[in-house]
Motif scaffolding. Sequence first.
Motif, short mmCIF file in Angstrom:
data_model
loop_
_atom_site.label_atom_id
_atom_site.label_comp_id
_atom_site.label_asym_id
_atom_site.label_seq_id
_atom_site.Cartn_x
_atom_site.Cartn_y
_atom_site.Cartn_z
N VAL A 110 6.23 12.55 25.29
CA VAL A 110 7.48 11.85 25.60
C VAL A 110 7.30 10.71 26.55
CG1 VAL A 110 8.98 13.74 24.96
CG2 VAL A 110 7.94 13.99 27.17
N ILE A 111 6.20 10.43 27.09
CA ILE A 111 5.71 9.69 28.02
C ILE A 111 4.62 8.86 27.31
CG2 ILE A 111 5.08 8.68 30.32
CD1 ILE A 111 7.42 10.42 30.59
N VAL A 112 4.78 7.38 27.34
CA VAL A 112 3.82 6.67 26.90
C VAL A 112 3.60 5.47 27.80
CG1 VAL A 112 4.13 6.91 24.27
CG2 VAL A 112 5.44 4.93 25.44
N THR A 113 2.35 5.09 28.00
CA THR A 113 1.88 4.06 29.08
C THR A 113 2.57 2.76 28.62
OG1 THR A 113 0.11 3.15 27.80
CG2 THR A 113 -0.38 4.80 29.25
N GLU A 114 2.84 1.80 29.68
CA GLU A 114 3.55 0.60 29.50
C GLU A 114 2.87 -0.26 28.51
OE1 GLU A 114 6.00 -1.00 32.99
OE2 GLU A 114 4.54 0.66 33.79
N GLU A 115 1.35 -0.06 28.37
CA GLU A 115 0.60 -0.97 27.49
C GLU A 115 0.93 -0.38 25.92
OE1 GLU A 115 -1.59 0.47 30.27
OE2 GLU A 115 -0.35 -0.85 31.04
N GLN A 116 0.96 0.80 25.88
CA GLN A 116 1.33 1.58 24.47
C GLN A 116 2.58 0.88 24.12
OE1 GLN A 116 0.54 5.65 25.68
NE2 GLN A 116 -0.22 5.84 23.59
N MET A 117 3.56 0.93 25.02
CA MET A 117 4.90 0.63 24.60
C MET A 117 4.76 -0.98 24.10
SD MET A 117 7.75 2.33 24.77
CE MET A 117 9.21 1.97 24.11
N ASP A 118 3.98 -1.82 24.74
CA ASP A 118 4.08 -3.07 24.12
C ASP A 118 3.41 -3.07 22.40
OD1 ASP A 118 4.97 -3.94 26.28
OD2 ASP A 118 3.20 -4.60 27.35
N GLY A 119 2.84 -2.05 22.11
CA GLY A 119 2.31 -2.00 20.77
C GLY A 119 3.42 -1.80 19.77
N GLU A 120 3.08 -1.86 18.43
CA GLU A 120 3.96 -2.01 17.51
C GLU A 120 4.85 -0.70 17.14
OE1 GLU A 120 0.41 -0.94 15.67
OE2 GLU A 120 1.13 -2.35 17.29
N SER A 121 4.19 0.40 17.17
CA SER A 121 4.58 1.78 16.81
C SER A 121 4.28 2.70 17.85
CB SER A 121 3.97 2.05 15.34
OG SER A 121 4.30 3.48 15.31
N THR A 122 5.22 3.66 18.12
CA THR A 122 5.07 4.95 18.73
C THR A 122 5.36 6.27 18.00
OG1 THR A 122 7.16 5.09 19.50
CG2 THR A 122 5.76 4.00 20.89
N SER A 123 5.52 5.94 16.78
CA SER A 123 5.74 7.11 15.85
C SER A 123 4.79 8.12 15.73
CB SER A 123 6.39 6.60 14.45
OG SER A 123 5.44 5.76 13.87
N GLU A 138 0.66 12.98 16.52
CA GLU A 138 -0.42 13.02 15.77
C GLU A 138 -1.69 12.72 16.50
OE1 GLU A 138 2.05 13.84 12.76
OE2 GLU A 138 1.94 12.09 14.26
N ASP A 139 -1.51 11.75 17.22
CA ASP A 139 -2.44 11.30 18.59
C ASP A 139 -3.10 12.28 19.22
OD1 ASP A 139 -1.58 7.90 18.72
OD2 ASP A 139 -2.77 8.72 17.33
N TYR A 140 -1.86 13.06 19.96
CA TYR A 140 -2.14 13.93 20.81
C TYR A 140 -2.76 15.20 20.23
CZ TYR A 140 -0.31 12.12 25.25
OH TYR A 140 -0.35 11.38 26.31
N ALA A 141 -2.67 15.42 19.00
CA ALA A 141 -3.38 16.52 18.41
C ALA A 141 -4.93 16.48 18.23
CB ALA A 141 -2.74 16.77 16.98
N ILE A 142 -5.36 15.14 18.23
CA ILE A 142 -6.92 15.15 18.21
C ILE A 142 -7.51 14.60 19.74
CG2 ILE A 142 -7.08 14.24 15.74
CD1 ILE A 142 -6.87 11.47 16.96
N LEU A 143 -6.52 14.57 20.61
CA LEU A 143 -6.79 14.04 21.88
C LEU A 143 -7.55 15.22 22.54
CD1 LEU A 143 -4.36 11.60 23.36
CD2 LEU A 143 -6.72 11.34 22.60
N LYS A 144 -8.25 15.03 23.77
CA LYS A 144 -8.90 16.12 24.58
C LYS A 144 -8.25 16.48 25.75
CE LYS A 144 -13.51 16.61 22.80
NZ LYS A 144 -13.54 15.69 22.02
N GLU A 145 -7.18 15.68 26.19
CA GLU A 145 -6.44 15.89 27.44
C GLU A 145 -5.12 15.39 27.36
OE1 GLU A 145 -8.98 14.61 30.27
OE2 GLU A 145 -8.38 12.42 30.13
N ALA A 146 -4.33 16.08 28.20
CA ALA A 146 -3.07 15.64 28.47
C ALA A 146 -2.92 14.34 29.19
CB ALA A 146 -2.33 16.57 29.02
N TYR A 147 -1.62 13.57 28.84
CA TYR A 147 -1.60 12.33 29.71
C TYR A 147 -0.38 12.77 30.93
CZ TYR A 147 0.00 7.80 31.57
OH TYR A 147 0.24 6.84 32.12
N SER A 148 -1.04 12.91 32.07
CA SER A 148 -0.10 13.11 33.34
C SER A 148 0.23 12.03 34.25
CB SER A 148 -0.76 14.20 34.01
OG SER A 148 -2.11 13.70 34.68
N GLY A 149 0.12 10.79 33.58
CA GLY A 149 0.55 9.62 34.41
C GLY A 149 1.75 9.10 34.24
N ASP A 150 2.19 8.16 34.64
CA ASP A 150 3.44 7.62 34.73
C ASP A 150 3.53 6.61 33.33
OD1 ASP A 150 4.35 9.00 36.73
OD2 ASP A 150 4.12 7.32 38.14
#
Length: 836
Positions: free
Chosen positions: A363-376, A380-392
Amino acid sequence: MSSHYDFKSIEAKWRDKWIKDKTFKVSTRPGQKKFYLLEMFPYPSGKLHVGHLRNYAIGDAIARRKRMDGFNVLHPIGWDSFGMPAENAAIQNKTHPHKWTVGNIDEMRNQFVKMGISYDWEREVATSHPGYYKWTQWIFARMFDEGVAYRKKSFVNWCAPCGTVLANEQVIDGNCWRCDNQVVQQEREGWFLAITKYADDLLNGLKELAEGWPERVLTMQENWIGKSIGAEVEFTVDGSSEKLTVFTTRPDTLFGATFMALAPEHPMARQLVGGTGQEPEVTAFINETLNQDSTERSGEGAEKKGVFTGRYAVNPMNGEKIPIWIANFVLIEYGSGAIMSVPAHDQRDFEFAKKYGIDIRAVIVTEEQMDGESTSNLIEDYAILKEAYSGDGIMVNSGQFSGLHNRREGIEKVAEYLKEKGLGKKTVNYRLRDWGVSRQRYWGSPIPIVFCDKCGVVRVPDDQLPVILPTEIEFNESSGSPIARSDAFIKTECPKCGGPARRETDTMDTFMCSSWYFNRYTSARNDTAMAAKEDLDYWMPVDQYVGGIEHAILHLLYSRFFTRFLHDIGIAGFQEPFKRLLTQGMVIKEGAKMSKSKGNVVSLDVMSDRYGTDATRLFILFAAPPERDLEWSDAGIEGSFRFMGRVSRWMEGQMGAIKRGGEAPAGLDGLPREAADVRRAVHKTINKVNYDMDRFGFNTAIAAVMELMNTIGAARLADDPASTAVTAEAAESLLLMLAPFTPHFCAEMWERMEKPGSIVDHPFPTADPACMVEDSIEIVVQINGKLRGKFSVPPGASKEELEKLALANEKVTAHMGDKPPRKVIVVPGKLVNIVV
RNA sequence: GCCGGGAUGGCGGAAUUGGUAGACGCAGAGGACUUAAAAUCCUCCGGAGCUUAGCUCCUCGCGGGUUCAAGUCCCGCUCCCGGUACCA
């Protein structure tokens, strides 16, 4: 040793005289400023060793200097004399804690006297004395009346070897602070002090201390109090009217909550599971977790484990049902003992969700990700990631809040929304817990409470204080406190109804006794009040406190709490007890802190027999700056001892000139060259020593005096009256500067010099600028920042002159060759730097 | 992990604001005094090199940077010490 001064008889003579004359009895001369200097009082454990000496040598140097500066100095000592070691020793030696304690106090008092520390012995206090603990009980009574002292049943830290409960602050790495054995959790009823009521005050008060306290102590206290701002959010249990409250610092991630987790101790845990068919698993899990010790459950790398309750909670933001789990990593003591879990943005939740296959929703994405085309596809991305994103970042998948920056707007907006809808509110949580003060031990202050079947918990009235700790009592190895077995102590009358009642047999944590002792010194023999108001107003707060860093949290936090309480009930006119704090480092021997239990102590008695108290004190101050740890060296003390011999021999050799004395002329004009050099050195040293002592740089102050001794010892002054006066002035200054460090020796030489009055009251010397004037100064010449030459000029030479002289210097011209100077920097009085 | 503090000769440590790195002391070497020892006093004492009365270069944990000039200020690391931690 024959060529050395006779330190044994000198030290004996002056220590006896100071005691007999009550030299250090506190005075409150009007028109003089007060200075309250305090060293942390010792536990009377037996003999003092050189590790202890450091604390008192530092304190005494400050106290003596302040006294010479004309302050009314309060410099007291006492004994933190309740506590476990007395009981253990008593059991081992078949004696009584009281007898053992009193014996140790007598022994240590003699050592303090022998060291010549400038204490006012008429203000000595001992926390185990009824005249003292009467007032500890009196403070407890005030706390009871104010609701600050209260009784509750809870999980507490239990140390089995010590047979007692411990405060959170007394559990170090899961072990007992005293015996180092493992601490377990046990449910028990006992007395607590509501230090958490003062959490915010104690935190804010730290700002006021920023100037006088070491930064690291302030941060340690700040971390210990552990304030965090967040929100309480209410979740309803699906298919029931029950509600569960969670605490979160991240309300902005509420839309990402995919499960809820309760602590195994949570009161709702067993209740929720009823009728779900999950009962056997949940019960087994709870029992297993509760039986684990703290390191097994929450130590380094402990595995996250949990069990599903079969029930669901409703996310108040989107009405979604999320499963309720019981999880071992949720702590009952913090927040509400229940959490909302957001695996995408919290590492613990993430690990747990991966292990048990629970949804991970970003429910939080980085501002750089936001500039990208899709967040949908972020899920799935998190399911393969190794850690949580606890930043802003930017909020997504979050209904009306999507698109907001979480930190800048999101947290605030969500909190507001929760409040509006009555679903939650902003709250503050502290890591600090209330202070459990009940101890199931004998050697401590009784708690002034009786239990009456009719009236319940009743406070002992003030006129019946103190509740005396019986000392005529059977004391043996059987477990538990002897007063808990003593009918004579337990059976009493209820102060309210007069009916039969039982006394409280738990005693107070000894840290309660030491949380207010500094007040008692101001009014030590007062039997009508904890301290007379005018005494407290005059002396408190402590101007300079000196002690070990090991009390950064325990004693120093508790004392601040007590002081704030006493302030709030109108007893203390101040909120902080210690204006300035100096935390001295440990004395190290063979890589470990010097202590009896480690068996690496250097005996103070042996050192003072061999080198004298003065030389021992001098060395311990000289060897390292006070805050730093000090490696003890038997060889090092020889150096201090030799130095004192040199001073002594020089003085005896110059005694004729010193006694003749005479007025030195003003400044340096008219003095023979040698005499002028000596006098200049004397005044420059005085200047440096004053500067160093103000910042507690005793090591450099002593080094400066040694350097001065080397200078005047090498000088051969003539016999003319002016030179004689300079010699006398040098001798006098030397003694005055050493007086805070080597008091016996200085008092003796002062007397031999036939100086009027006592050196302990003589003003500390101040430097005369006219006597520090240089007749020539050395100028350094650098080429491209490298030292190439030196020359001397009279002070006050102009920039132009300096530049001319530098460029004319042979070595400089040799180095420069034919390269012309590009730039010349002149620092008047210091150097010339030529850039080529 | 996070928060503090630190790293300078063989050792403990100095170096106020950027301006001569190693004050003061310990240990060590040599010498004086002494029948001898102790005590005391004097000299030397970071490293390397050279054309060795002297001179040059290197050196404050490592690598960059700022500056006429950095142990000191800035950036990035390494290691050590202390505190604290499933704190949501």
